[in-house]
Write a protein that holds these residues in place. Structure first.
Motif, PDB file in Angstrom:
ATOM      1  N   LYS A  10       0.719  -1.411  -0.117  1.00 19.89           N
ATOM      2  CA  LYS A  10       0.079  -0.046   0.288  1.00 19.89           C
ATOM      3  C   LYS A  10       0.910   1.317   0.225  1.00 19.89           C
ATOM      4  CE  LYS A  10      -3.736   2.377   2.309  1.00 19.89           C
ATOM      5  NZ  LYS A  10      -4.859   1.967   3.929  1.00 19.89           N
ATOM      6  N   LYS A  11       0.479   2.242  -0.876  1.00 21.20           N
ATOM      7  CA  LYS A  11       1.253   3.662  -0.677  1.00 21.20           C
ATOM      8  C   LYS A  11       3.316   3.047  -1.291  1.00 21.20           C
ATOM      9  CE  LYS A  11      -1.770   6.041   2.058  1.00 21.20           C
ATOM     10  NZ  LYS A  11      -2.088   7.428   2.950  1.00 21.20           N
ATOM     11  N   ALA A  12       3.087   2.270  -1.994  1.00 16.72           N
ATOM     12  CA  ALA A  12       4.688   2.261  -2.121  1.00 16.72           C
ATOM     13  C   ALA A  12       5.118   3.032  -3.292  1.00 16.72           C
ATOM     14  CB  ALA A  12       4.503   0.424  -3.209  1.00 16.72           C
ATOM     15  N   ILE A  13       4.365   3.527  -4.738  1.00 16.95           N
ATOM     16  CA  ILE A  13       4.968   4.836  -5.430  1.00 16.95           C
ATOM     17  C   ILE A  13       4.989   6.054  -4.612  1.00 16.95           C
ATOM     18  CG2 ILE A  13       3.986   5.980  -7.117  1.00 16.95           C
ATOM     19  CD1 ILE A  13       4.700   2.927  -8.053  1.00 16.95           C
ATOM     20  N   GLU A  14       4.529   5.995  -3.701  1.00 20.58           N
ATOM     21  CA  GLU A  14       4.354   7.417  -2.978  1.00 20.58           C
ATOM     22  C   GLU A  14       5.821   7.402  -1.611  1.00 20.58           C
ATOM     23  OE1 GLU A  14       1.561   6.129  -3.230  1.00 20.58           O
ATOM     24  OE2 GLU A  14      -0.129   7.117  -3.423  1.00 20.58           O
ATOM     25  N   THR A  15       5.775   5.716  -0.921  1.00 20.10           N
ATOM     26  CA  THR A  15       7.080   5.824  -0.817  1.00 20.10           C
ATOM     27  C   THR A  15       8.152   5.846  -1.429  1.00 20.10           C
ATOM     28  OG1 THR A  15       5.583   4.408   0.784  1.00 20.10           O
ATOM     29  CG2 THR A  15       8.341   3.916   0.578  1.00 20.10           C
TER      30      THR A  15
END
Length: 218
Positions: free
Chosen positions: A194-199
């Protein structure tokens, strides 16, 4: 002695003096760049009893005209002695720990005529290391608390390890390296978190839009 031999000896002595002068310039530049932690010494190995020709950022208390060290004498004895000895443990006369590097310089006949030596005072760095170890020490405990979305740390750790393979930090990665990293993250299932791209975007210091473009190109 015929004129040819005499001329050759005079030219050889001139070349060695010129070499020592240039070596001293390098030593001065290194000492100013690495000050105040690094002492840089130029040795004239053709004069072992008074080998120290120059000493920049003096940390050891030695002086110009002091004799050669054991390494210098070993080089004078044998041209087969290693030219480069790096990062070996050493210490100043007062016991301060140092990290030293010694570079032997040969003339055109293959004989050692000079040496450039660097001695880094580790006192401050070991103090800093001790302080950091104390600051980052964590008491053993059974308490578990997550302050961020589960799995984000795994992504950051993977990025750091990927960058470290090239001797870089995450922020230093170039375009093609970032794209290759994104492919590896996907291959290892880390982009499903979850929220990998943001990380990824945050850790690489790029925009989310850029990170999504990398993702779409896979």
């Amino acid at each position: 002695m015929n004129l040819e031999m005499k001329f050759g000896i005079e030219m050889s002595a001139f070349d060695e003096k010129y070499l020592l002068k240039q070596l001293d310039m390098i030593a001065q530049g290194l000492s100013e760049t690495l000050a105040p932690f690094c002492e840089v010494v130029v040795h004239d190995l053709t004069n072992p009893e008074h080998s120290i020709l120059a000493i920049h950022n003096n940390l050891s208390g030695r002086k110009v005209g002091d004799p050669a060290t054991e390494l210098g004498l070993a080089r004078i004895t044998s041209s087969e002695f290693p030219s480069l000895i790096t990062n070996y443990a050493n210490q100043f006369a007062d016991g301060r720990p140092t990290k030293s590097t010694s570079i032997g310089i040969k003339n055109t006949d293959g004989q050692y005529v000079a040496a450039l030596c660097m001695n880094i005072d580790l006192t401050l760095f070991r103090g800093m290391q001790s302080a950091l170890d104390r600051f980052t020490h964590i008491e053993s405990t059974s308490i578990v608390e997550h302050l961020e979305p589960k799995g984000s740390e795994a992504i950051r750790q993977y990025i750091d390890q990927y960058a470290a393979q090239s001797g870089k930090t995450a922020h230093m990665l170039k375009l093609q390296e970032r794209k290759a990293l994104m492919a590896e993250l996907k291959q290892n299932g880390l982009l499903e978190i979850k929220k990998a791209i943001e990380t990824v975007a945050q850790h690489l210091s790029i925009s989310r839009a850029t990170a999504y473009l990398y993702f779409k190109d896979l």
